[in-house]
Design a protein around this motif. Structure first.
Motif, mmCIF file in Angstrom:
data_model
loop_
_atom_site.group_PDB
_atom_site.id
_atom_site.type_symbol
_atom_site.label_atom_id
_atom_site.label_comp_id
_atom_site.label_asym_id
_atom_site.label_seq_id
_atom_site.Cartn_x
_atom_site.Cartn_y
_atom_site.Cartn_z
ATOM 1 N N ASN A 161 -12.546 6.989 -1.951
ATOM 2 C CA ASN A 161 -11.913 8.308 -1.914
ATOM 3 C C ASN A 161 -11.844 8.831 -0.488
ATOM 4 O OD1 ASN A 161 -11.505 8.415 -4.682
ATOM 5 N ND2 ASN A 161 -13.473 9.429 -5.075
ATOM 6 N N ARG B 11 -5.948 1.592 -4.218
ATOM 7 C CA ARG B 11 -6.960 1.370 -5.253
ATOM 8 C C ARG B 11 -8.244 0.737 -4.715
ATOM 9 N NH1 ARG B 11 -4.358 -0.994 -10.687
ATOM 10 N NH2 ARG B 11 -6.471 -0.432 -11.363
ATOM 11 N N ASP B 12 -8.126 -0.163 -3.750
ATOM 12 C CA ASP B 12 -9.341 -0.815 -3.261
ATOM 13 C C ASP B 12 -9.974 -0.076 -2.076
ATOM 14 O OD1 ASP B 12 -7.192 -1.527 -1.640
ATOM 15 O OD2 ASP B 12 -8.083 -3.443 -1.062
ATOM 16 N N ASN C 218 -9.054 7.092 1.492
ATOM 17 C CA ASN C 218 -7.734 7.596 1.110
ATOM 18 C C ASN C 218 -7.499 9.008 1.636
ATOM 19 O OD1 ASN C 218 -6.236 5.612 -0.523
ATOM 20 N ND2 ASN C 218 -8.028 5.690 -1.857
ATOM 21 N N ASP D 193 0.848 -1.199 0.000
ATOM 22 C CA ASP D 193 0.000 0.000 0.000
ATOM 23 C C ASP D 193 0.881 1.245 0.000
ATOM 24 O OD1 ASP D 193 -2.360 -1.507 0.099
ATOM 25 O OD2 ASP D 193 -2.265 -1.632 2.282
#
Length: 388
Positions: free
Chosen positions: A336, A332-333, A339, A326
């Motif tokens: 938004n 990616r998984d 993150n 990561d």
């Protein structure tokens, strides 16, 4: 059962909500607040067994409330009566703060229905109520505990055992888990302090937690050992429960003492368990440190970590353990929001580190202003809703 109970309540409210002949405004407010509290009992799937109902009624006020009971309860109310009235008031204020958004069926932590519904459901050994280390799930933060459970953060980080893994003992809580160790300090100590304060009506001699398989010296198991090992934290939790029993305490007063106790327990946990970060990937260990720091920053604004707020906020937390692959803060998984939260936590940690804690001192000073606390909460909630 609770659906039928609520249907009867709704019929009664429609027929009698206009009744005005209460002994006082204080009695009327208590009655409406109590009905709100009953709805919370339904949501929590409270099981009104004979024993628990009898204990509950002992705390119900033995007379109608009068105007003089508005601020300071008179001496002829017992500690348990004061505790019940303040609990009802506390629940009502939570409901008001959250705008009545307490539809919590989706927010239940895992295994909620299987958890003990009353104190006597716990295992008894040698006349004492005992709970093995791996079963200390009734936490003041059950929703957060549920997130940890679902994301594998309570499992054995060394991977030397099958504790906590789906393919093995999936209900096991690892003694090596950094998260689980913090949970113990934020659940066992407050629980024992509640008993010590007298608010639960349970003898302090009858409660002992069983020790884990290792690192026994890092934990305490009854009131006397917790007082001896963690005097400051136990003192703070006792102060919180004393104010819970005070009818003059406002919701913000309770948050002040709650956060002071929380921070005290958290600081004690840091001293004993930060060495366990070595069991995790660098990415996960950094996240754990960043998360703990962020929680410290939530204390000065007296953030009201109600059930629904916690449930909504946790949508921004990672849904699995972070691994070495990561990279950065755009995984990616992850969503938004997840993150963005990871980036924000990392940024806060860097600011805190490079300013030599000056940022925290300034933050504490600013958050002494009520307008600043309210603004922070509004910005935080707006950001969560916007990015979610």
């Amino acid at each position: 059962m609770w659906d039928a109970h609520q249907a009867a309540i709704n019929v009664g409210l429609s027929k009698f909500s206009g009744i005005l002949f209460y002994s006082s405004d204080v009695e009327r407010n208590f009655t409406t607040d109590f009905l709100t509290a009953i709805e919370f009992c339904k949501a929590a799937i409270y099981r009104p067994f004979f024993e628990s109902s009898t204990n509950f009624l002992v705390g119900y006020s033995h007379r109608l409330l009068m105007e003089q009971d508005r601020v300071i309860l008179t001496s002829n109310f017992s500690i348990r009566e004061k505790a019940l009235m303040n609990a009802v008031k506390f629940i009502s204020e939570i409901n008001e703060v959250t705008g009545g958004a307490y539809n919590i069926s989706d927010a239940y932590p895992p295994l909620w229905q299987e958890s003990p519904g009353q104190f006597s459901d716990y295992k008894i050994e040698n006349g004492n109520a005992a709970s093995p280390r791996r079963h200390v799930a009734p936490s003041p933060l059950p929703i957060h505990f549920g997130w940890q459970y679902h994301t594998g953060r309570l499992a054995d980080p060394t991977q030397k055992t099958d504790c906590g893994y789906t393919s093995g003992a999936h209900l096991c809580i690892s003694v090596d888990s950094w998260w689980a160790a913090f949970n113990y300090y934020l659940s066992a100590m407050p629980f024992l302090a509640a008993i010590d304060s007298g608010i639960m009506g349970i003898s302090s001699d009858n409660v002992t937690f069983l020790p884990p398989s290792k690192d026994q010296m890092n934990f305490c198991y009854n009131i006397s050992s917790c007082r001896s090992s963690f005097p400051e934290a136990m003192k703070k939790w006792n102060e919180f429960y004393q104010h819970v029993q005070s009818h003059s305490s406002s919701f913000e007063d309770l948050l002040k003492y709650l956060w002071a106790a929380h921070v005290s327990s958290s600081q004690a946990a840091h001293k004993n368990f930060d060495n366990r970060l070595k069991y995790y990937s660098k990415q996960e260990a950094d996240f754990e440190s960043n998360w703990a720091l962020f929680v410290d920053y939530l204390a000065p604004p007296l953030f009201p970590s109600t059930l629904m707020r916690t449930h909504e906020f946790q949508k921004g937390l990672p849904t699995r353990m972070l691994v070495s692959g990561d990279k950065g803060h755009f995984i990616r998984d992850f969503t938004n929001l997840q993150n963005i939260v990871l980036f924000a936590l990392s940024f806060l940690h860097k600011v805190h580190k490079y300013t030599g804690t000056l940022s925290f001192i300034v933050w504490e000073t600013v958050m002494k202003l009520k307008v600043a606390r309210n603004l922070f909460q509004e910005i935080l909630e707006f950001s969560l809703h916007y990015f979610n």
